[in-house]
Write a protein that holds these residues in place. Structure first.
Motif, short mmCIF file in Angstrom:
data_model
loop_
_atom_site.label_atom_id
_atom_site.label_comp_id
_atom_site.label_asym_id
_atom_site.label_seq_id
_atom_site.Cartn_x
_atom_site.Cartn_y
_atom_site.Cartn_z
N ARG A 42 0.81 -1.33 -0.02
CA ARG A 42 0.15 0.06 -0.07
C ARG A 42 0.74 1.23 -0.16
O ARG A 42 0.49 2.27 -0.53
CB ARG A 42 -1.15 0.02 1.07
CG ARG A 42 -1.99 -1.22 0.87
CD ARG A 42 -2.61 -1.53 2.32
NE ARG A 42 -3.28 -0.17 3.03
CZ ARG A 42 -3.93 -0.47 4.19
NH1 ARG A 42 -3.42 -1.58 5.02
NH2 ARG A 42 -4.43 0.51 4.88
N ARG A 254 -1.48 12.25 14.18
CA ARG A 254 -1.93 12.90 12.76
C ARG A 254 -1.40 14.31 12.74
O ARG A 254 -0.92 15.00 11.84
CB ARG A 254 -3.12 12.53 12.22
CG ARG A 254 -3.36 13.24 10.71
CD ARG A 254 -4.76 13.03 10.42
NE ARG A 254 -5.36 11.76 10.42
CZ ARG A 254 -5.09 11.14 9.27
NH1 ARG A 254 -4.52 11.60 8.06
NH2 ARG A 254 -5.35 9.68 8.97
N ASP A 258 1.48 15.52 10.15
CA ASP A 258 1.06 16.04 8.93
C ASP A 258 2.14 17.26 8.41
O ASP A 258 2.55 17.14 7.45
CB ASP A 258 -0.18 16.51 9.23
CG ASP A 258 -1.29 15.48 8.97
OD1 ASP A 258 -0.99 14.44 8.06
OD2 ASP A 258 -2.69 15.87 9.16
N ASP A 290 -2.95 1.08 8.93
CA ASP A 290 -3.99 1.83 8.24
C ASP A 290 -3.74 3.35 8.58
O ASP A 290 -3.67 4.07 7.67
CB ASP A 290 -5.19 1.68 8.64
CG ASP A 290 -5.82 0.15 8.37
OD1 ASP A 290 -5.30 -0.66 7.34
OD2 ASP A 290 -6.79 -0.61 8.75
N HIS A 291 -3.59 3.63 9.78
CA HIS A 291 -3.50 5.17 10.16
C HIS A 291 -2.15 5.61 9.75
O HIS A 291 -2.27 6.82 8.94
CB HIS A 291 -3.69 5.36 11.72
CG HIS A 291 -4.78 5.34 12.10
ND1 HIS A 291 -5.80 6.40 12.13
CD2 HIS A 291 -5.47 4.50 12.90
CE1 HIS A 291 -7.07 6.14 12.84
NE2 HIS A 291 -6.87 4.92 13.31
N GLN A 294 -2.24 6.25 5.97
CA GLN A 294 -2.85 7.32 5.54
C GLN A 294 -1.92 8.59 5.64
O GLN A 294 -2.24 9.81 4.85
CB GLN A 294 -4.26 7.42 6.58
CG GLN A 294 -5.52 6.38 5.92
CD GLN A 294 -6.64 6.16 6.84
OE1 GLN A 294 -6.74 7.03 7.87
NE2 GLN A 294 -7.26 5.11 6.59
N LYS A 297 0.76 8.69 3.01
CA LYS A 297 0.38 8.92 1.65
C LYS A 297 -0.49 10.08 1.42
O LYS A 297 -0.96 10.18 0.30
CB LYS A 297 -0.48 7.84 0.99
CG LYS A 297 0.42 6.47 1.16
CD LYS A 297 1.40 6.27 0.05
CE LYS A 297 0.85 5.86 -1.09
NZ LYS A 297 1.83 5.68 -2.32
N LYS A 298 -0.82 11.08 2.38
CA LYS A 298 -1.86 12.34 2.19
C LYS A 298 -1.10 12.94 0.95
O LYS A 298 0.24 13.36 1.05
CB LYS A 298 -1.88 12.81 3.57
CG LYS A 298 -2.63 14.15 3.53
CD LYS A 298 -2.89 14.72 4.80
CE LYS A 298 -3.63 16.03 4.70
NZ LYS A 298 -3.63 16.74 5.87
#
Length: 298
Positions: A42, A254, A258, A290-291, A294, A297-298
């Motif tokens: 992924r 996150r 980020d 999963d987190h 995410q 890949k943002k």
């Protein structure tokens, strides 16, 4: 993230002291474990590199007072050389442990590349001298080692001491705040220290932005992120070597990651301490993967 991504696997567990019920710490299984949850596919990296680690042992080195010191040093040297041979200048690097002692090899590689900052996310400070360690495990002293605290054989490999300057580090998330002698070590250092409570007070995103401002103001060559999964709340990540009840949520993580991951000065992130032996069904690993995907890949 619009950068090539490379994954480096360093399945080292020599920095941990095995528990009575263990044959060896299970953190060395982390890269293969994440692959079972499609982490690699992924992420879709350009390359996956792996450096096999030595067999586990419990050797105590009398000179440094650190377990497996000679093997850790040898691996760190190989690890640094391996990174320098394979990294791409503009790529983002995901480095999978292993225990926290993989930071030593990563730090040596980065010292060879310039003057870097470190955003250290961990449920502990890992900033103590060997004489305060109950286990002699390098994984509980890695932040001290890379900034020059401890025996020269670990702190001054190839004459590069310190691998990171204290004043270029943010250490965030320590939940072990009751031991005054433990905490005083980092409080009296030059590291920018945000225990779990101060981190919440300052704000997760703001703390990351403050770090980025420091990196920019000091004209550093880049920065690196250390993520020990024991910074997460125990209810969402109990599959770790040294559990603490309190911690951060995935939303908090996150908020911090980020702005850091969107910054092209970020060399990469290392992920440590998640132990598959404590999560046989993947109950905690699956949402973690999963987190993280995410966020990256943002």
């Amino acid at each position: 993230m619009k950068r090539n991504i490379n994954i480096f696997e360093f399945p080292l567990n020599l920095g941990l002291t095995k528990k009575d019920h263990e044959t060896e710490p299970g953190v060395r299984k982390l890269p293969d474990w994440l692959r079972k949850f499609d982490f690699h596919s992924r992420i879709n990296p350009t390359n996956v590199y792996r450096l096999e680690a030595p067999a586990y042992s419990m050797d105590f080195d009398g000179a440094s007072r650190v377990r497996n010191a000679d093997q850790i040093i040898e691996y760190a040297e190989k690890q640094a050389e391996f990174i320098l041979q394979n990294y791409e200048e503009d790529a983002f690097n995901i480095i999978l442990g292993g225990d926290c002692s993989i930071l030593i090899g990563n730090a040596i590689a980065l010292k060879n590349l310039g003057n870097f900052g470190l955003f250290y996310l961990d449920g502990h400070t890992d900033f103590i001298p060997p004489e305060l360690s109950e286990t002699g495990g390098a994984a509980g002293m890695d932040l001290a080692i890379i900034t020059g605290t401890g025996h020269e054989k670990l702190t001054n490999i190839h004459g590069l001491k310190p691998y990171f300057s204290e004043e270029n580090i943010f250490c965030c998330g320590n939940a072990e705040t009751d031991d005054e002698e433990y905490v005083s070590q980092i409080v009296n250092s030059g590291i920018h220290y945000f225990d779990l409570y101060r981190l919440r007070e300052n704000g997760f995103r703001k703390t990351a932005e403050d770090f980025l401002e420091m990196v920019s103001n000091k004209c550093l060559d880049g920065f690196f992120i250390h993520l020990d999964v024991d910074i997460l709340k125990d209810e969402i990540m109990p599959a770790v070597d040294s559990r603490t009840e309190d911690g951060i949520s995935y939303d908090d993580l996150r908020e911090m990651l980020d702005p850091l991951l969107q910054n092209f000065s970020c060399f990469g992130i290392e992920i440590t301490i998640l132990d598959p032996d404590y999560d046989e069904n993947g109950t905690y690993t699956r949402p973690f993967a999963d987190h993280l995907i995410q966020i990256i890949k943002k």
